[in-house]
Design an enzyme around this catalytic site. Structure first.
Site, PDB file in Angstrom:
ATOM      1  CE  LYS A  74      -4.064   2.051   2.956  1.00  0.00           C
ATOM      2  NZ  LYS A  74      -4.797   1.388   3.802  1.00  0.00           N
ATOM      3  CB  SER A 149      -8.265   3.409   3.319  1.00  0.00           C
ATOM      4  OG  SER A 149      -7.261   2.598   3.901  1.00  0.00           O
ATOM      5  CB  SER A 173      -8.615   0.519   6.149  1.00  0.00           C
ATOM      6  OG  SER A 173      -9.503   1.454   6.029  1.00  0.00           O
TER       7      SER A 173
END
Lengths: 482, 86
Positions: A74, A149, A173
């Site tokens: 990420k 996210s 997330s």
């Protein structure tokens, strides 16, 4: 793209690490036009790491299970020499001079980093749509959001653009985008995995974890990153860390707790999908018990107050002086900070900073912050009590499946998509989301398994049992290249 | 109900600037968020009072020493005479 399957192909020399990396990169770049899962590709770095893994293979050196396997991180996980932007204008072009703990651990085990994945700006969101690069999409319907996210990570894994990805989870997330994309998303207990080098959202709740295509892979990657690190003062040094994967076996001889509070407002398809899974486990030896989780239905509100408060202080460093882009329009240091933050932070980030600053102000503190702290403790206590009556708690991961990207949803409605996951972060517990079915539109439904603190093994064993009983029917088969 | 003056003060503390139309939007949004979170107020009143629920990093003694550590989690904010400065 399962790790063990790839490992066998590599070990039996049916495929070289370089061939695997080259083909996965080519496919990922091709698919990225529609999925928008990656924001940075590290092609030459990946090919070099793959070449080194091939050399180790040729020399018959003992290889770890992740050696030569393509993966992604990420974009809020610092990578030495590779841009880490948090998908924000504020950090565009930021190249960290060091690796995050997890990046270093995986690099040391021969991981082949394909690139950095898309996310909501500074991980603030549940759609991935607040990314400055535009949102990622679920491979099941590219008109729908990936969730967030860690949306890029979930979309990448579900589409076969790498075997696994590392995400971060503050209120859901990892689990919510995994549910929307048909992947396995695993959030370990708070304090398990070091956050050193993770650009923090709300440090009191942040935890790093893997997104994979199957449960066994989640255990393998978790073992690789689960170690004590003094550089994260919340990373627990007083617990015994035993590898989970080598002895992980399916387990159905469990008491499953079902709480009405964690089904409130769920779509019918989602509730039915999750309850069918529970019935299947029950038919194979599990006992189902009703439990109550008082106050957990207020998790989103409590999370909204407490996370915003942490965000407002935590984001103070992005001021154009210590970190971040600097505005050219200023007259003194104070106006420089204001101009830089106003110019380079997105709307959602500003909204949360404003909310956090408000709830920590003299007026907001007594009305909201202190009260939210009290309810947080009550939520934690609810989970603790319930988990004395059962081994695991099962719920939907999110009340809906992935929704259309252009849907004009109110921001409060979007916050509510974390209603079943945020409470787990408030209590610091481990949880995994696994795909358990499809809704009428053919979109994946996520099932969440919550366990006791530091008992990752039990939730993964239950998840593995479900995966085995359904013969992996719900594992994403979208675009696997190998 | 959050009024525009409160929002203006909060924006100044947060080092953010909004023009008049944005100020209108952010006021409405903050008000909506506050209304959304307000439900916990009644719930909290039924729960026992906590002794000290201030997070460690927010306690004055810690805040005052924050300046020594540029990576302090508050982002280096230091509390002086009730005002937040850098």
């Amino acid at each position: 793209m399962r790790i063990k399957y790839l490992r066998r192909l590599l070990d039996e020399k049916k495929l070289s690490c370089s061939e695997l990396a080259r083909e996965t990169l080519r496919y990922a770049q091709e698919q990225n036009d529609t999925l928008n899962a990656f924001v940075t590709f590290t092609g030459s770095l990946a090919l070099e790491k793959a070449r080194q893994a091939d050399e180790r293979l040729k020399a018959n050196a003992p290889l770890g299970v992740l050696d030569g396997i393509p993966m992604s991180l990420k974009d809020n996980i610092c990578t030495c020499g590779v841009a880490t932007t948090c998908c924000s204008e504020m950090l565009k072009g930021f190249i960290p001079p060091y690796n995050a703990h997890v990046a270093e651990k995986l690099k040391g085990q021969g991981a082949v980093l394909l690139g950095k994945t898309n996310m909501d700006e500074f991980a603030m969101g549940s759609t991935c749509a607040t990314s400055v690069f535009g949102g990622a999409k679920t491979p099941y319907d590219t008109k729908c959001i990936s969730g967030g996210s860690s949306g890029g990570s979930a979309a990448a894994v579900a589409a076969g653009l790498g075997a696994y990805s590392i995400g971060s989870d503050t209120g859901g997330s990892i689990r919510q985008p995994a549910a929307f994309c048909g992947a396995v998303g695993f959030k370990p207990t708070y304090g398990c995995v070091s956050r050193f080098g993770l650009i923090a959202l709300a440090p009191g709740f942040d935890q790093i974890g893997p997104i994979t295509s199957c449960v066994e892979d989640a255990a393998l990657v978790f073992d690789a990153i689960n170690s004590h690190d003094k550089r994260d003062e919340r990373c627990r040094g007083d617990i015994i860390r035993e590898p989970v994967a080598p002895s992980l076996a399916p387990e159905t001889d469990l008491v499953i707790g079902i709480a009405d509070e964690l089904f409130e407002s769920a779509d019918n398809d989602v509730s039915e999908g999750v309850m069918s899974a529970v019935k299947l486990l029950e038919q194979h030896g599990a006992k189902v018990k009703k439990v109550t989780l008082p106050y957990v239905q207020y998790s989103t509100q409590v999370y909204c107050v407490l996370a915003s408060a942490q965000i407002s202080t935590n984001m103070g460093r992005f001021d154009g002086i210590r970190y971040g882009e600097r505005s050219s329009v200023y007259s003194d240091p104070d106006s420089l900070m204001t101009a830089s933050r106003t110019e380079f932070l997105g709307d959602e980030v500003k909204r949360r900073i404003m909310m956090g600053t408000f709830v920590l102000s003299a007026d907001g503190r007594s009305k909201y912050y202190r009260k939210a702290q009290r309810v947080r403790l009550a939520i934690e206590s609810s989970f603790t009590t319930a988990l004395t009556q059962c081994d695991i708690i099962i719920s939907p991961t999110a009340p809906t499946t992935a929704f259309k990207a252009d849907t004009d949803r109110d921001f409060i409605e979007i916050y509510k998509s974390d209603v079943y996951t945020a409470g787990v972060n408030l209590a610091g517990l481990p949880a995994v989301s696994i795909p358990c079915g499809f809704d009428k539109k053919g979109l994946p439904i996520g099932l969440q398994i919550i366990g006791r603190a530091f008992d990752e093994r039990t939730i993964l064993a239950a998840a593995l049992a479900f995966e085995g009983l359904t013969d992996g029917a719900f594992i994403s088969k979208k675009g696997a290249v190998i | 109900m959050i009024d525009r003056e409160q929002v203006r003060n909060v924006a100044a503390m947060a080092h953010l600037r909004f023009d008049e139309s944005q100020m209108c939007d952010i006021t409405a949004q903050l008000d909506k968020m506050a209304a959304f979170a307000h439900v916990i107020s009644d719930i909290a009143d039924t729960l026992p009072e906590m002794e000290d629920d201030t997070p460690t990093s927010d306690r004055p003694s810690v805040r005052e020493s924050a300046g020594a550590d540029p990576d302090f989690s508050s982002g280096g904010f230091i509390c002086v005479d009730g005002r937040t400065v850098r």
